[in-house]
Design a protein around this motif. Sequence first.
Motif, PDB file in Angstrom:
ATOM      1  N   GLN A  39       3.395  -0.637   0.691  1.00  0.00           N
ATOM      2  CA  GLN A  39       3.845   0.542  -0.042  1.00  0.00           C
ATOM      3  C   GLN A  39       2.728   1.010  -0.958  1.00  0.00           C
ATOM      4  O   GLN A  39       2.280   0.266  -1.836  1.00  0.00           O
ATOM      5  N   PRO A  41       1.306   3.996  -3.719  1.00  0.00           N
ATOM      6  CA  PRO A  41       1.930   4.809  -4.776  1.00  0.00           C
ATOM      7  C   PRO A  41       2.422   6.155  -4.252  1.00  0.00           C
ATOM      8  O   PRO A  41       1.697   6.858  -3.548  1.00  0.00           O
ATOM      9  N   GLY A  42       3.661   6.463  -4.543  1.00  0.00           N
ATOM     10  CA  GLY A  42       4.238   7.728  -4.135  1.00  0.00           C
ATOM     11  C   GLY A  42       4.669   7.805  -2.688  1.00  0.00           C
ATOM     12  O   GLY A  42       5.094   8.869  -2.225  1.00  0.00           O
ATOM     13  N   GLN A 119      -1.436  -7.110  -3.985  1.00  0.00           N
ATOM     14  CA  GLN A 119      -2.176  -5.858  -3.969  1.00  0.00           C
ATOM     15  C   GLN A 119      -3.403  -5.967  -3.067  1.00  0.00           C
ATOM     16  O   GLN A 119      -4.177  -6.924  -3.175  1.00  0.00           O
TER      17      GLN A 119
END
Length: 124
Positions: A39, A41-42, A119
């Motif tokens: 996923q 950002p946004g 991340q």
Amino acid sequence: QVQLVESGGGLVQAGGSLRLSCAASGRTFSSSAMGWFRQAPGKERERVAAISRSGGGTVYADSVKGRFTISRDNVKNTVNLQMNSLKPEDTAVYYCAARESPGIARTPGAYDYWGQGTQVTVSA
């Protein structure tokens, strides 16, 4: 119940490689299909790759075919994602997920257990 812990994320330059690992605990790992999602950002969470309980069946998102490889070890209770030729658009939080079913599924809602995420950042 299955508990999942991801590792192996980090910062890498475009063209580089990373190997993500997911350690699973719980009695049902070997009967669970597994998936890697990401996923950014946004954006919505998307499936990157998935593997059947035996490891004999795998699927990949079109965007990662030929670059990523998913594998599992049902003795060590691990599932891995080898990521090669990384691109900046691969930057995202990557999640390991497990289903209480042997078959592969596409949607996040079909998975019952999730790790905390790791991340991955790919610089241009």
